[in-house]
Design a protein around this motif. Structure first.
Motif, mmCIF file in Angstrom:
data_model
loop_
_atom_site.group_PDB
_atom_site.id
_atom_site.type_symbol
_atom_site.label_atom_id
_atom_site.label_comp_id
_atom_site.label_asym_id
_atom_site.label_seq_id
_atom_site.Cartn_x
_atom_site.Cartn_y
_atom_site.Cartn_z
ATOM 1 N N ASP A 14 0.851 -1.187 0.000
ATOM 2 C CA ASP A 14 0.000 0.000 0.000
ATOM 3 C C ASP A 14 0.889 1.240 0.000
ATOM 4 O O ASP A 14 1.666 1.467 0.921
ATOM 5 N N TYR A 15 0.768 2.028 -1.056
ATOM 6 C CA TYR A 15 1.595 3.215 -1.203
ATOM 7 C C TYR A 15 0.889 4.481 -0.705
ATOM 8 O O TYR A 15 1.296 5.576 -1.036
ATOM 9 N N GLY A 16 -0.142 4.322 0.079
ATOM 10 C CA GLY A 16 -0.896 5.472 0.573
ATOM 11 C C GLY A 16 -0.062 6.417 1.415
ATOM 12 O O GLY A 16 -0.194 7.633 1.317
ATOM 13 N N ALA A 17 0.801 5.859 2.245
ATOM 14 C CA ALA A 17 1.634 6.709 3.093
ATOM 15 C C ALA A 17 2.627 7.507 2.258
ATOM 16 O O ALA A 17 2.862 8.692 2.512
ATOM 17 N N PHE A 18 3.178 6.874 1.232
ATOM 18 C CA PHE A 18 4.112 7.578 0.357
ATOM 19 C C PHE A 18 3.404 8.676 -0.425
ATOM 20 O O PHE A 18 3.964 9.749 -0.650
ATOM 21 N N ALA A 20 0.785 10.348 0.615
ATOM 22 C CA ALA A 20 0.523 11.440 1.555
ATOM 23 C C ALA A 20 1.782 12.268 1.799
ATOM 24 O O ALA A 20 1.716 13.501 1.868
ATOM 25 N N ILE A 21 2.912 11.613 1.902
ATOM 26 C CA ILE A 21 4.167 12.342 2.082
ATOM 27 C C ILE A 21 4.472 13.193 0.856
ATOM 28 O O ILE A 21 4.878 14.352 0.961
#
Length: 80
Positions: A14-18, A20-21
């Motif tokens: 899951d690339y959601g955190a990336f 968001a950054i």
């Protein structure tokens, strides 16, 4: 665990955190850019008040470009 389960677990990231950054960095960069443009425009107007119209028009155009690039960066960071 079988090899198929390990491969599936390794490929589902899951690339959601990336994203968001990336969106946050784009917003910070735009804020810094807009602040520098506004500050420089105010300095220029303080030095030459008779050029206020031209400086203001140029600053607004440049601000629009900075916002467009920042919005593009946010959209690209959110695309999966």
């Amino acid at each position: 665990m079988s090899l198929a389960l390990l491969q599936e677990a390794a490929t589902t990231v899951d690339y959601g955190a990336f994203a968001a950054i990336g969106a946050g960095l784009a917003a910070i960069g735009a804020g810094i850019g807009i602040g520098r443009i506004g500050g420089s425009a105010m300095d220029a107007i303080a030095r030459q008040p008779e050029m206020q119209g031209k400086i203001q028009a140029s600053a607004i155009v440049i601000l629009a470009f900075v916002e467009a690039v920042a919005l593009f960066a946010v959209v690209v960071s959110l695309i999966k």
